[in-house]
Structure formats: C-alpha cells, structure tokens
Write an enzyme that holds these catalytic residues in place. Structure first.
Site, PDB file in Angstrom:
ATOM      1  N   CYS A  25       0.822  -1.208   0.000  1.00 33.03           N
ATOM      2  CA  CYS A  25       0.000   0.000   0.000  1.00 33.03           C
ATOM      3  C   CYS A  25       0.858   1.262   0.000  1.00 33.03           C
ATOM      4  O   CYS A  25       0.530   2.264  -0.646  1.00 33.03           O
ATOM      5  CB  CYS A  25      -0.914   0.015   1.213  1.00 33.03           C
ATOM      6  SG  CYS A  25      -2.055  -1.362   1.305  1.00 33.03           S
TER       7      CYS A  25
ATOM      8  N   ASP B 283     -21.014  11.944 -14.124  1.00 29.73           N
ATOM      9  CA  ASP B 283     -22.442  11.679 -13.908  1.00 29.73           C
ATOM     10  C   ASP B 283     -22.690  10.818 -12.679  1.00 29.73           C
ATOM     11  O   ASP B 283     -23.813  10.394 -12.419  1.00 29.73           O
ATOM     12  CB  ASP B 283     -23.061  11.029 -15.144  1.00 29.73           C
ATOM     13  CG  ASP B 283     -22.437   9.668 -15.480  1.00 29.73           C
ATOM     14  OD1 ASP B 283     -21.462   9.266 -14.800  1.00 29.73           O
ATOM     15  OD2 ASP B 283     -22.911   9.018 -16.426  1.00 29.73           O
TER      16      ASP B 283
END
Length: 222
Positions: A45, A138
């Site tokens: 990570c 959107d």
C-alpha cells in the site's frame, strides 16, 4: 454486496484526512478514482499511495480526483502519510495530495464488495482488497478492477483505461487491445458505413477477414 458498471456510485459520508465529505459533492463535475487499501503501515500500500502522489499531475490533466480508503483511523492515516512522503523523497511534506477515507467499521468496504476473505488482520478480520473504481462526472461507475491484497496495482494501466473511458464517452469509437492514447481506434459495429464516413473524415481501414463481415474497422484517434 457490491456495485455494477453503470450503477450510480453511493453518495456516502465519510471521515477523511481532509475532514468529513459527502462523495458526490466532493467529486463535483470531475471524474473520480477510488482505490481501497488493506491497512495502514503496510508495504504494498505504501508503494501504491506513493506512486499515486507522484502521478498527481497526470490525473489532474485528465480532470480526475483521487481518493483512497483504508480500514484504519484518520489519525493513523496522517501518521502513515508521513511515511509515504518520506518513501517517495518528500519527507518535508506532511499530507498527501488526495484524501484517505477512514473505514474503521468496514461499512463502506462491505457496501462496495471490497473485502478479501483470504487476507485477515491480527484480529482475524478480513482486510480490504485492492479495489479500483473509476466514477464518471455523472456519478456512475465506469470501471472496476479488484486485485487481491498481495498484488500491487499497475497505475500505467489505470491511466490508460481512463484515457479510453474519456475518449469513448464523447466519440463513437472503441479502443483495441493494448491501445494507448494517440493510437488507432475502432469504429463501433453499430455505426453504418455511411455514418462512419461522416464521423471519421481521417479515413477508415477495414481488415479483410475470411468471414467477409468487415467488422474490423480502424480509424485514427478522433
């Protein structure tokens, strides 16, 4: 649970390293990239978030806001951010150029189907898998990729896919295997030859196939 392509992405509320956000309002009119991470202070990570920080300008050029998620606290995220910046040679910088969501109760990880049952923390709880979500302006999901906790992501591929998504959202083309920005695109099968000649004035190249169906139509990137 989970989310499918074309679904409206949840307008979740979350605590982050930049304060509380509501996702849709935070995203605004931008594209979004949400990457989940198994835990803070973990090796793979750290390399991923470091590269995300280095690629900030590339994502900004594409009008993409980045946000990360981990199952640890905001306090841990801030401490981890210092490690990440040190790892990429920016030790004088305190904060990363994108927020990290705190999902301590794993509620968002469950809602979005991001838990990896094969990887558990020291308490025996499942870790978050390496999910990649690309959300359009959107607010619908345009792309999802799910990596196991042990495999780091390829951010060159993520940038390539975003280029394809943004191109095909406004032009009636598809992108072929291994396509890169600026290379030939493919004319959609639903477009007639007459319409294609108008839409693609740079010309169309059609491969001759044994079936004689003429569906492999290439055109310079519009």
């Amino acid at each position: 649970m989970g989310i499918n392509l074309g679904d409206t992405f949840p307008n979740f509320e979350a605590d982050t390293t930049v304060g509380k956000i509501r996702f849709h309002e935070w995203l605004g009119s931008s594209w979004g990239l949400l990457c989940s991470h198994p835990a803070d202070f973990t090796p793979v990570c750290t390399t991923e978030l470091g590269l995300m920080a280095k690629l900030t300008l590339e994502f900004k050029k594409r009008n993409v806001k980045m946000i990360a998620l981990s199952v640890d606290s905001v306090k841990d995220h801030h401490g981890w951010s210092k490690d990440i910046n040190h790892y990429i040679g920016e030790s004088q910088v305190q904060n990363l150029p994108f927020p990290i969501i705190a999902d301590e109760k794993r509620e968002l990880a469950v809602q979005l189907g991001m838990l990896d049952p094969a990887e558990k923390d020291c308490q025996g709880l499942p870790l978050t898998a390496r999910a990649v979500f690309v959300i359009g302006p959107d607010k619908t999901l345009k792309l999802s990729i799910l990596y196991p906790a042990t495999t780091g992501r390829n951010f060159n591929e993520i940038l390539r896919v975003i280029d394809s998504l943004q191109l095909t959202a406004c032009k009636k083309v598809a992108t072929p295997v291994n396509w890169k920005n600026g290379e030939e695109c493919m004319v959609l099968p639903s477009i007639s030859a007459e319409e294609a000649s108008i839409l693609f004035p740079k010309g169309i190249r059609t491969d001759d196939l044994p079936s004689k169906k003429g569906y492999l139509r290439f055109t310079p990137q519009p």
